[in-house]
Design a protein around this motif. Structure first.
Motif, PDB file in Angstrom:
ATOM      1  N   LEU A   5      -7.381   3.589  -3.773  1.00 56.71           N
ATOM      2  CA  LEU A   5      -6.441   2.367  -3.864  1.00 56.71           C
ATOM      3  C   LEU A   5      -7.148   1.185  -4.574  1.00 56.71           C
ATOM      4  O   LEU A   5      -6.475   0.610  -5.502  1.00 56.71           O
ATOM      5  CB  LEU A   5      -5.730   2.234  -2.583  1.00 56.71           C
ATOM      6  CG  LEU A   5      -4.794   0.994  -2.381  1.00 56.71           C
ATOM      7  CD1 LEU A   5      -3.510   1.226  -3.431  1.00 56.71           C
ATOM      8  CD2 LEU A   5      -4.477   0.822  -1.107  1.00 56.71           C
TER       9      LEU A   5
ATOM     10  N   TYR B  38      -2.540   6.231  -9.180  1.00 57.10           N
ATOM     11  CA  TYR B  38      -2.969   6.757  -7.752  1.00 57.10           C
ATOM     12  C   TYR B  38      -2.909   8.298  -7.644  1.00 57.10           C
ATOM     13  O   TYR B  38      -3.777   8.969  -7.039  1.00 57.10           O
ATOM     14  CB  TYR B  38      -2.504   5.974  -6.578  1.00 57.10           C
ATOM     15  CG  TYR B  38      -2.883   6.367  -5.310  1.00 57.10           C
ATOM     16  CD1 TYR B  38      -4.112   5.745  -4.932  1.00 57.10           C
ATOM     17  CD2 TYR B  38      -2.274   7.088  -4.477  1.00 57.10           C
ATOM     18  CE1 TYR B  38      -4.569   6.091  -3.474  1.00 57.10           C
ATOM     19  CE2 TYR B  38      -2.923   7.817  -3.306  1.00 57.10           C
ATOM     20  CZ  TYR B  38      -3.990   6.953  -2.726  1.00 57.10           C
ATOM     21  OH  TYR B  38      -4.332   7.324  -1.428  1.00 57.10           O
TER      22      TYR B  38
ATOM     23  N   LYS C 250       0.967  -1.240  -0.055  1.00 58.60           N
ATOM     24  CA  LYS C 250       0.069   0.090   0.015  1.00 58.60           C
ATOM     25  C   LYS C 250       0.918   1.193  -0.184  1.00 58.60           C
ATOM     26  O   LYS C 250       0.486   2.178  -0.700  1.00 58.60           O
ATOM     27  CB  LYS C 250      -0.896   0.179   1.192  1.00 58.60           C
ATOM     28  CG  LYS C 250      -1.871   1.306   1.551  1.00 58.60           C
ATOM     29  CD  LYS C 250      -2.312   1.463   2.816  1.00 58.60           C
ATOM     30  CE  LYS C 250      -3.583   0.414   3.058  1.00 58.60           C
ATOM     31  NZ  LYS C 250      -4.213   0.810   4.403  1.00 58.60           N
ATOM     32  N   GLU C 251       1.651   1.353   0.860  1.00 59.89           N
ATOM     33  CA  GLU C 251       2.617   2.413   0.975  1.00 59.89           C
ATOM     34  C   GLU C 251       3.641   2.547  -0.344  1.00 59.89           C
ATOM     35  O   GLU C 251       3.798   3.810  -0.827  1.00 59.89           O
ATOM     36  CB  GLU C 251       3.646   2.291   2.169  1.00 59.89           C
ATOM     37  CG  GLU C 251       3.032   2.424   3.670  1.00 59.89           C
ATOM     38  CD  GLU C 251       3.956   2.031   4.699  1.00 59.89           C
ATOM     39  OE1 GLU C 251       3.966   2.740   5.765  1.00 59.89           O
ATOM     40  OE2 GLU C 251       4.695   0.854   4.422  1.00 59.89           O
TER      41      GLU C 251
ATOM     42  N   ASP D 156      -1.060  -4.768   2.971  1.00 56.12           N
ATOM     43  CA  ASP D 156      -0.521  -4.457   4.038  1.00 56.12           C
ATOM     44  C   ASP D 156       0.824  -5.307   4.114  1.00 56.12           C
ATOM     45  O   ASP D 156       1.528  -4.977   5.028  1.00 56.12           O
ATOM     46  CB  ASP D 156      -1.118  -4.574   5.363  1.00 56.12           C
ATOM     47  CG  ASP D 156      -2.117  -3.311   5.578  1.00 56.12           C
ATOM     48  OD1 ASP D 156      -1.976  -2.171   5.154  1.00 56.12           O
ATOM     49  OD2 ASP D 156      -3.460  -3.621   5.750  1.00 56.12           O
TER      50      ASP D 156
ATOM     51  N   ILE E 272       0.873   4.256  -2.545  1.00 55.67           N
ATOM     52  CA  ILE E 272       0.198   5.788  -2.202  1.00 55.67           C
ATOM     53  C   ILE E 272       1.611   6.584  -2.005  1.00 55.67           C
ATOM     54  O   ILE E 272       1.536   7.670  -2.668  1.00 55.67           O
ATOM     55  CB  ILE E 272      -0.144   5.529  -0.862  1.00 55.67           C
ATOM     56  CG1 ILE E 272      -1.567   4.802  -0.923  1.00 55.67           C
ATOM     57  CG2 ILE E 272      -0.645   6.988  -0.198  1.00 55.67           C
ATOM     58  CD1 ILE E 272      -2.357   4.360   0.115  1.00 55.67           C
TER      59      ILE E 272
ATOM     60  N   ASN F 283       2.310   8.455   0.164  1.00 59.17           N
ATOM     61  CA  ASN F 283       1.906   9.648   0.872  1.00 59.17           C
ATOM     62  C   ASN F 283       1.368   9.301   1.981  1.00 59.17           C
ATOM     63  O   ASN F 283       1.071   8.221   2.395  1.00 59.17           O
ATOM     64  CB  ASN F 283       0.852  10.283  -0.165  1.00 59.17           C
ATOM     65  CG  ASN F 283       0.705  11.677   0.264  1.00 59.17           C
ATOM     66  OD1 ASN F 283       0.190  12.498   1.484  1.00 59.17           O
ATOM     67  ND2 ASN F 283       0.706  12.561  -0.752  1.00 59.17           N
ATOM     68  N   GLU F 284       1.315  10.412   3.027  1.00 60.01           N
ATOM     69  CA  GLU F 284       0.803  10.186   4.475  1.00 60.01           C
ATOM     70  C   GLU F 284      -0.679  10.146   4.518  1.00 60.01           C
ATOM     71  O   GLU F 284      -1.449   9.362   5.348  1.00 60.01           O
ATOM     72  CB  GLU F 284       1.300  11.085   5.543  1.00 60.01           C
ATOM     73  CG  GLU F 284       2.883  11.006   5.559  1.00 60.01           C
ATOM     74  CD  GLU F 284       3.484  11.859   6.586  1.00 60.01           C
ATOM     75  OE1 GLU F 284       2.477  12.738   6.953  1.00 60.01           O
ATOM     76  OE2 GLU F 284       4.583  12.110   6.938  1.00 60.01           O
ATOM     77  N   LYS F 285      -1.267  10.634   3.427  1.00 62.44           N
ATOM     78  CA  LYS F 285      -2.832  10.718   3.394  1.00 62.44           C
ATOM     79  C   LYS F 285      -3.159   9.479   2.501  1.00 62.44           C
ATOM     80  O   LYS F 285      -2.586   9.207   1.323  1.00 62.44           O
ATOM     81  CB  LYS F 285      -3.218  12.056   2.578  1.00 62.44           C
ATOM     82  CG  LYS F 285      -2.838  13.139   3.351  1.00 62.44           C
ATOM     83  CD  LYS F 285      -3.385  14.433   2.695  1.00 62.44           C
ATOM     84  CE  LYS F 285      -3.046  15.851   3.623  1.00 62.44           C
ATOM     85  NZ  LYS F 285      -3.652  16.937   2.987  1.00 62.44           N
ATOM     86  N   GLU F 286      -4.119   8.635   3.209  1.00 61.34           N
ATOM     87  CA  GLU F 286      -4.484   7.369   2.453  1.00 61.34           C
ATOM     88  C   GLU F 286      -5.852   7.517   1.873  1.00 61.34           C
ATOM     89  O   GLU F 286      -6.705   8.252   2.737  1.00 61.34           O
ATOM     90  CB  GLU F 286      -4.285   6.088   3.337  1.00 61.34           C
ATOM     91  CG  GLU F 286      -2.743   5.907   3.873  1.00 61.34           C
ATOM     92  CD  GLU F 286      -2.715   4.684   4.808  1.00 61.34           C
ATOM     93  OE1 GLU F 286      -3.904   4.139   4.988  1.00 61.34           O
ATOM     94  OE2 GLU F 286      -1.894   4.769   5.195  1.00 61.34           O
ATOM     95  N   ASP F 287      -6.329   6.925   0.896  1.00 61.80           N
ATOM     96  CA  ASP F 287      -7.592   6.768   0.404  1.00 61.80           C
ATOM     97  C   ASP F 287      -7.948   5.354  -0.208  1.00 61.80           C
ATOM     98  O   ASP F 287      -7.563   5.056  -1.457  1.00 61.80           O
ATOM     99  CB  ASP F 287      -7.861   7.846  -0.640  1.00 61.80           C
ATOM    100  CG  ASP F 287      -9.198   8.051  -1.317  1.00 61.80           C
ATOM    101  OD1 ASP F 287     -10.002   7.320  -1.199  1.00 61.80           O
ATOM    102  OD2 ASP F 287      -9.513   9.084  -1.965  1.00 61.80           O
ATOM    103  N   ASP F 288      -8.356   4.645   0.734  1.00 61.33           N
ATOM    104  CA  ASP F 288      -8.579   3.404   0.565  1.00 61.33           C
ATOM    105  C   ASP F 288      -9.246   2.937  -0.669  1.00 61.33           C
ATOM    106  O   ASP F 288      -9.217   2.236  -1.616  1.00 61.33           O
ATOM    107  CB  ASP F 288      -8.854   2.399   1.564  1.00 61.33           C
ATOM    108  CG  ASP F 288      -7.968   2.602   2.688  1.00 61.33           C
ATOM    109  OD1 ASP F 288      -6.711   2.348   2.572  1.00 61.33           O
ATOM    110  OD2 ASP F 288      -8.162   2.478   3.912  1.00 61.33           O
TER     111      ASP F 288
END
Length: 610
Positions: free
Chosen positions: A466, A516, A452-453, A487, A456, A458-463
């Protein structure tokens, strides 16, 4: 002057990182000095009190009888002992608490310096990062900070100088109440030690400077041994023996230098011990003379002897710390030189916020790499409109990737300008500009983060976003088979259950990053070069469908990926020789595009639709 500037820069960075470290260091030095001076003066009061006791009053020699007879004389001594113990206890408690706090601060400071170094690297122009001289400077800066532990050594040396300065001030004041000759005797002998110390430190610095380049070579081979990507070559060509022999030769070179330094250090330490013992002998002889012929009291003798010893040790510490600071500053010069490198000014000049990319224009752009007069791009002009899919083709070294580097502001045109929506890209605020660009380069990297990281970044996640990207890029089945889904950590560096994806899977993850980010312009700079032409065509075609109405720029040596593009930009020797649709370019049988396309078409069976 250079050493002073380096030290000033270091202290400036230190104060910026931690406002409390330097004041706490000064406070600690003052308390240490008080501790030493109390230990010199109060014992003198105790012994002086004992000297004044009138033992003729004692008739009963039991402890109670002695106390009853001399209580008025013994009370000041008891008070002095209590004061000594009390002050020592309080000072020890305070200094230990401060010392613990300073140790934590020092670790934090050390780590923050490494962070500052990392930030500096990221803030530099890309052209500096590719400059071999800058890369060498960076390596020497890291070597000073890591191998020589220069930062903590410098801070400890500064602390020692402060402590020695405060202590010497008090000790000299005490000794001068006797006479100046004692100071002169000690200073002459200590001066010999100081000369030896500076000479040895200079020799040590020169030795380490010899070792640095050898150590870098040794470290290179260590990194090769740890590099899993070259295992097949190592096995196939039996490179283990070559690596081992070279590492052995480099380590022998280093050991020979260290052995010579060790022998000299043994001589240095023996000679300084001899001088220290001679100094102690002369002090005792001189003090004995004063006791016998000048009637110096034992209490004063005790104080002056302790003061003399403290004067000698702190004087040595003072000049020894200066020698260490000079040596450490020499090690830190590459670090400070690197930290003082000029950063990109253009990134901070732009103030306009880029909301949308409607048009990209290269207007008479010429570019030469730093330290080179060769024109990699020569008077390049073209326009790309919103939603267009553009393929850039050309032979190796034609300038394709350089063009992308300019568009991404990794470099800046030597002449001409690049416009977005009719405005020079330097006028846009840098981060808002970058937010509108996504790129997948040929040498894309996966990191030891979770899947995931890695997508992304980025510290802001949009599941939800994704999952949409994973579904569009056909990664749902792969993710479902991973131990912890999105994860799951990549690689086993930090997680024994980490996974290593295949090249094709990594490639899809890299493309998922670009999707993304959801930027207006997407760039693929030969990320599929390891694939065969048919597979590459399928990847580009699939990606072309994924990005829908976004503007896209594709770079590839394979012409099959240009079929579905709106236009093809042909670059030859840094010049644009054609910019047209695929079927139009095939009409010119003398053109480079026709030659490249037909040559590759003869070697591969292309998909039927092509």
């Amino acid at each position: 002057m250079k050493e002073t500037n380096t030290l000033a820069t270091f202290l400036k960075i230190t104060f910026r990182i931690s406002k409390s470290y330097i004041p706490l260091t000064i406070l600690m030095a003052i308390l240490d000095s008080i501790f030493v001076l109390v230990g010199i003066y109060i014992p003198k009061l105790i012994i002086a009190g004992l000297e004044k006791l009138d033992l003729s009053k004692v008739t009963d020699k039991s402890l109670v009888g002695i106390w009853n007879a001399l209580s008025d004389q013994l009370l000041p001594i008891v008070y002095a002992i209590i004061a000594l113990m009390g002050i020592n206890l309080i000072l020890r408690i305070i200094t230990r608490l401060l010392n613990k706090h300073l140790q934590v601060k020092q670790v934090e400071l050390n780590e923050r310096f490494y962070q500052e170094l990392s930030k500096k690297i990221m803030r530099l122009d890309y052209e500096k990062i590719e400059n071999p001289n800058i890369l060498d400077l960076k390596e020497r800066a890291v070597f000073a900070a890591v191998n020589q532990s220069a930062i903590p050594v410098l801070m400890q040396s500064i602390s020692s100088i402060l402590k020695a300065t405060f202590t010497l001030t008090g000790v000299i004041a005490i000794i001068l109440t006797l006479n100046i000759y004692l100071l002169l005797i000690i200073f002459v002998l200590v001066f010999l030690t100081i000369i030896l110390t500076f000479a040895f430190r200079n020799y040590q610095t020169q030795t380490f400077q010899k070792i640095v380049p050898i150590n870098r070579k040794f470290s290179y081979y260590v990194s090769l041994i740890q590099d899993n990507t070259i295992t097949k070559d190592v096995k196939m060509y039996n490179l283990g023996k070559i690596f081992t022999h070279k590492m052995y030769a480099f380590s022998r070179e280093v050991n020979d230098e260290l052995l010579k330094m060790g022998k000299l250090q043994g001589f240095f330490l023996s000679f300084t011990d001899l001088i220290n013992n001679l100094q102690l002998l002369l002090v005792y002889l001189y003090m004995g003379y004063l006791v016998i012929y000048n009637g110096l009291k034992i209490s004063d003798l005790t104080m002056y002897v302790r003061a003399s010893q403290s004067f000698a040790s702190n004087l040595q510490e003072f000049f020894g710390s200066i020698a260490r600071i000079r040596q450490t500053i020499h090690y830190l010069e590459p670090f400070m030189e690197f930290m003082n490198l000029e950063e990109a000014e253009v990134k901070s000049k732009g103030k306009l916020v880029l909301d949308e990319i409607n048009e990209i224009e290269f207007r008479n752009v010429t570019f030469s790499y730093p330290r080179s007069d060769k024109k990699v791009l020569d008077n390049v002009s073209f326009k790309i409109r919103k939603g267009e899919k553009i393929s850039i083709v050309g032979l190796n070294g034609a300038g394709k990737t350089t063009l992308i580097k300019l568009l991404c502001q990794l470099y800046h045109p030597t002449e001409g300008e690049i416009l977005i929506n009719g405005i020079n890209i330097n006028e846009y605020e840098y981060n808002s500009y970058l937010n509108k660009l996504s790129a997948v380069f040929q040498d894309f990297k996966m990191f030891a983060f979770s899947l995931k990281e890695n997508i992304i970044l980025n510290e802001k996640e949009d599941d939800e976003k994704l999952q949409t990207v994973l579904r569009k890029n056909n990664l749902e089945d792969m993710v479902a088979n991973l131990p912890n889904g999105v994860d799951t950590n990549l690689y086993k560096i930090f997680d024994k259950n980490g996974v290593e994806l295949s090249y094709g899977q990594n490639q899809k993850v890299a493309i998922s990053r670009a999707l993304y980010k959801d930027s207006d312009l997407v760039i693929l700079d030969e990320p599929t070069s390891a694939l065969d032409p048919i597979a590459e065509y399928e990847v580009y075609k699939s990606f072309n469908n994924l990005i829908e109405n976004k503007t896209a720029i594709y770079i590839s040596h394979r012409m099959s990926s240009s079929i579905f593009c709106d236009k093809i930009l042909v670059i030859e020797d840094g010049r644009v020789t054609a910019f047209d649709k695929h079927h139009n370019l095939l009409q010119n049988k003398n053109g480079l595009y026709y030659k490249l396309f037909m040559t590759q078409a003869q070697n591969y069976t292309l998909p039927q639709e092509v």
